[in-house]
Design an enzyme around this catalytic site. Structure first.
Site, PDB file in Angstrom:
ATOM      1  N   ASP A  31       0.843  -1.198   0.000  1.00  9.96           N
ATOM      2  CA  ASP A  31       0.000   0.000   0.000  1.00  9.96           C
ATOM      3  C   ASP A  31       0.882   1.253   0.000  1.00  9.96           C
ATOM      4  OD1 ASP A  31      -2.114   1.709   0.237  1.00  9.96           O
ATOM      5  OD2 ASP A  31      -2.963   0.775   2.021  1.00  9.96           O
ATOM      6  N   ASP A  32       0.936   1.963  -1.115  1.00  2.54           N
ATOM      7  CA  ASP A  32       1.719   3.214  -1.199  1.00  2.54           C
ATOM      8  C   ASP A  32       3.226   2.970  -1.302  1.00  2.54           C
ATOM      9  OD1 ASP A  32      -0.708   4.490  -0.757  1.00  2.54           O
ATOM     10  OD2 ASP A  32       0.034   5.786   0.841  1.00  2.54           O
ATOM     11  N   CYS A  66      -5.601   4.834  -3.780  1.00  2.86           N
ATOM     12  CA  CYS A  66      -5.786   3.474  -3.254  1.00  2.86           C
ATOM     13  C   CYS A  66      -7.015   2.729  -3.786  1.00  2.86           C
ATOM     14  CB  CYS A  66      -5.888   3.500  -1.732  1.00  2.86           C
ATOM     15  SG  CYS A  66      -4.429   4.159  -0.936  1.00  2.86           S
ATOM     16  N   ASP A 305      -0.081  -0.651  -4.892  1.00  2.00           N
ATOM     17  CA  ASP A 305      -1.286  -0.042  -5.485  1.00  2.00           C
ATOM     18  C   ASP A 305      -1.000   1.279  -6.189  1.00  2.00           C
ATOM     19  OD1 ASP A 305      -0.955   1.371  -3.125  1.00  2.00           O
ATOM     20  OD2 ASP A 305      -3.068   1.313  -2.548  1.00  2.00           O
ATOM     21  N   HIS A 306       0.107   1.916  -5.857  1.00  2.00           N
ATOM     22  CA  HIS A 306       0.634   3.093  -6.569  1.00  2.00           C
ATOM     23  C   HIS A 306       1.902   3.509  -5.874  1.00  2.00           C
ATOM     24  CE1 HIS A 306      -1.098   5.147  -3.205  1.00  2.00           C
ATOM     25  NE2 HIS A 306      -2.266   4.636  -3.510  1.00  2.00           N
TER      26      HIS A 306
END
Ligand code: NAG
Ligand code: NAG
Ligand code: NAG
Ligand code: NAG
Ligand code: NAG
Ligand code: NAG
Ligand code: NAG
Length: 497
Positions: A31-32, A66, A305-306
């Site tokens: 995540d991130d 997200c 996710d990015h």
């Protein structure tokens, strides 16, 4: 008693044997986690394990935020194909950041459902969608669509005191060391693997999505004091003021000393510390599969996710922009038939679900906008920048602004930060082209773009100079990319590029 039809019996036996031979699939989604600020470094053992597989060098998210990015992964569809119609209902920000990801249509066409149809035992661990998006499933006895086993976060933003839906039981965790989020996710994952592998009758699909290194990036107790003092990387565009980028970017004032340190530097360090626990989680998964002799019958996919920004263009700490730090993510795939390589073809989030389906022996459904890149990573001869001529060289970006967002006293998102864009990468071209629209509440962008950006990254890798509207702008290229985007924004399934 009716006698068994021997032919049917044979068929059953054959399909059971076939199913047991099918490869397992492990998907790790962080995540991130950034690629460009050294965010992979703390996961050294995971990287060493994956190093003899394929590293897809030009892998991007389709939307750098997200919930919509996760929904893209789950559905294999572009965000424009599951937008929430705000004129039809409430006008406030819907559950999944403008995305309609809880309709029965979305649920039916999701990766878990397809994997179950292919005979897989499916498990989901950690974050599925952001809290609003998972709300319908965070009640006792409500299944997560497509999953036999789920241990799924109902809240987002904390590493202790989490709320989890544990196979239809809503649980609240405390604040003891054993309640640390990545630890409980690892534990649930390993329990699932042990259970499936005890008497392996079916292959499994494990979708593991820890919350790290998302803010507040709280480290596990054992990692609170590890790692020497580190500063966030001072990249060439760190604390760098732009004058020719789109509106939100021009508003960014230089960061003040407090934002730089402690705020950004401490966050950077804690992001790394929180990822050490994800590395542990991955080792637990690998060791469990090794004990059951399943390592060479399992595909591993690892992405985020990015990306993330920590001071680039004066943006203190977030994502949401179309620039490299936010859209470029790691993508590793290791498994049977995949040799060590680092191919240069362009792929993205929308391609993950179709790829998982073909690795599992299935055919991606028409509803999916992405394409399987399985063949691309199973070809030999990679290593140079050679591209497959049948594969696209344009990657599509879409983002609907969350509205006015302020982080660390910086205005980082507003309605005009709504855009469609294309990242073009081939042997002769390396560009980012983006069109910004004024209104985050529309589907087709019928009005002209408010602003545009064009960066030639073969000479300007940090995207410092916007060529759009200058005498260096390649007008033919802009026309081509504009038409591409207009078509792409209307596409679904096989008519998407
Ligand atoms: C959500 O998606 C479903 C299925 O495509 C559709 O029927 C419904 O109208 C959508 N709802 C909104 C508010 O966009
Ligand atoms: C959105 O909802 C409005 C009002 O119900 C309707 O007129 C419009 O066609 C819908 N748009 C889409 C893209 O579904
Ligand atoms: C790990 O899982 C087992 C079995 O579900 C459970 O009994 C145990 O309490 C869990 N441990 C942690 C630290 O969550
Ligand atoms: C958004 O775009 C409108 C129309 O061009 C403009 O008036 C407004 O100042 C812009 N807002 C920001 C924050 O750039
Ligand atoms: C950030 O940049 C500004 C101007 O470009 C400069 O004055 C300031 O000292 C920089 N801040 C830090 C903490 O380096
Ligand atoms: C997988 O590994 C096992 C031993 O761990 C070995 O017997 C088997 O041949 C291997 N299979 C393949 C396809 O490499
Ligand atoms: C790269 O893309 C541009 C724009 O579409 C195109 O003109 C060029 O021919 C492409 N180069 C190669 C080698 O395909």
């Amino acid at each position: 008693m009716k006698s068994l039809n021997p032919f049917l019996l044979l068929l059953c036996l054959q399909s059971a044997a076939f199913a047991a031979d099918k490869p397992n699939i492990v998907l790790l989604l962080t995540d991130d986690q950034d690629l460009l600020l050294g965010g992979m470094s703390p996961m050294s053992r995971t990287l060493a394990f994956l190093s003899d597989g394929a590293y897809i060098r030009n892998f991007f998210v389709n939307t750098p935020v997200c919930c919509p990015s996760r929904a893209t992964l789950i559905s294999g569809r572009f965000p424009h194909n599951f937008l929430y119609n705000q004129s039809a209902g409430k006008s406030d920000l819907p559950a999944c950041m403008h995305m309609n990801a809880t309709s029965s249509d979305f649920e039916e066409k999701s990766i878990g459902k397809y994997m179950k149809k292919l005979g897989y035992r499916t498990g989901q661990f950690g974050k599925y969608l952001n809290s609003g998006g998972v709300k319908p499933y965070c009640k006792d006895s409500v299944p997560l669509p497509g999953f036999d086993r789920w241990f799924t976060m109902c809240n987002t933003g904390t590493y202790y005191g989490n709320e989890i839906t544990d196979n239809g039981k809503f649980r609240t965790y405390g604040h003891d060391p054993s309640d640390y989020l990545t630890t409980i996710i690892a534990n649930a994952t390993v329990n699932f693997l042990e259970d499936v592998l005890k008497n392996k009758e079916e292959p499994f699909f494990a979708y593991i999505a820890p919350h790290a290194p998302h803010v507040p990036a709280t480290p596990a107790p054992e990692y609170e004091n590890v790692l020497p003092y580190m500063m966030a990387p001072r990249s060439p565009i760190y604390n760098y003021t732009v004058t020719d980028h789109h509106g939100i970017m021009r508003l960014q004032s230089p960061m003040d000393p407090y934002q730089i340190s402690p705020q950004i530097d401490e966050l950077f360090q804690n992001r790394w510390r929180s990822l050490l626990s994800v590395d542990d989680l991955m080792m637990d998964v690998i060791n469990t599969l090794d004990q059951h002799k399943q390592l060479n019958n399992t595909y591993f996919l690892f992405t985020s996710d990015h990306g993330y920004q920590l001071g680039q263009f004066n943006l203190p700490s977030c994502k949401l922009q179309p620039y490299e730090h936010d859209i470029r993510v790691p993508m590793f795939v290791k498994g049977p038939g995949i040799a060590k390589s680092s191919p240069a073809f362009v792929a993205g989030m929308v391609d993950i679900a179709p790829t998982i389906i073909t690795l599992a022996g299935g055919t991606p459904p028409d509803s999916m906008d992405g394409q399987s890149f399985e063949n691309m990573i199973k070809k030999s001869g990679w290593g140079s920048d050679k591209r497959e001529s049948t594969w696209r060289d344009k990657h599509t970006l879409e983002y609907w602004s969350l509205g006015d967002v302020i982080r660390y006293q910086h205005y980082i998102d507003g309605p005009n930060n709504t855009y469609i864009g294309v990242r073009l990468v081939n042997e002769t071209h390396n560009y980012l082209y983006v069109e910004y629209y004024e209104n985050n509440n529309q589907r087709y962008f019928t009005e002209p773009a408010v602003e545009c950006e064009l960066f030639d990254m073969s000479v300007d890798p940090y995207q410092k100079v916007n060529l759009y509207g200058t005498d260096k702008e390649d007008k033919n290229l802009v026309n081509e990319l504009h038409s591409f985007l207009q078509k792409q924004l209307m596409c679904s399934g096989s008519n998407c590029v």
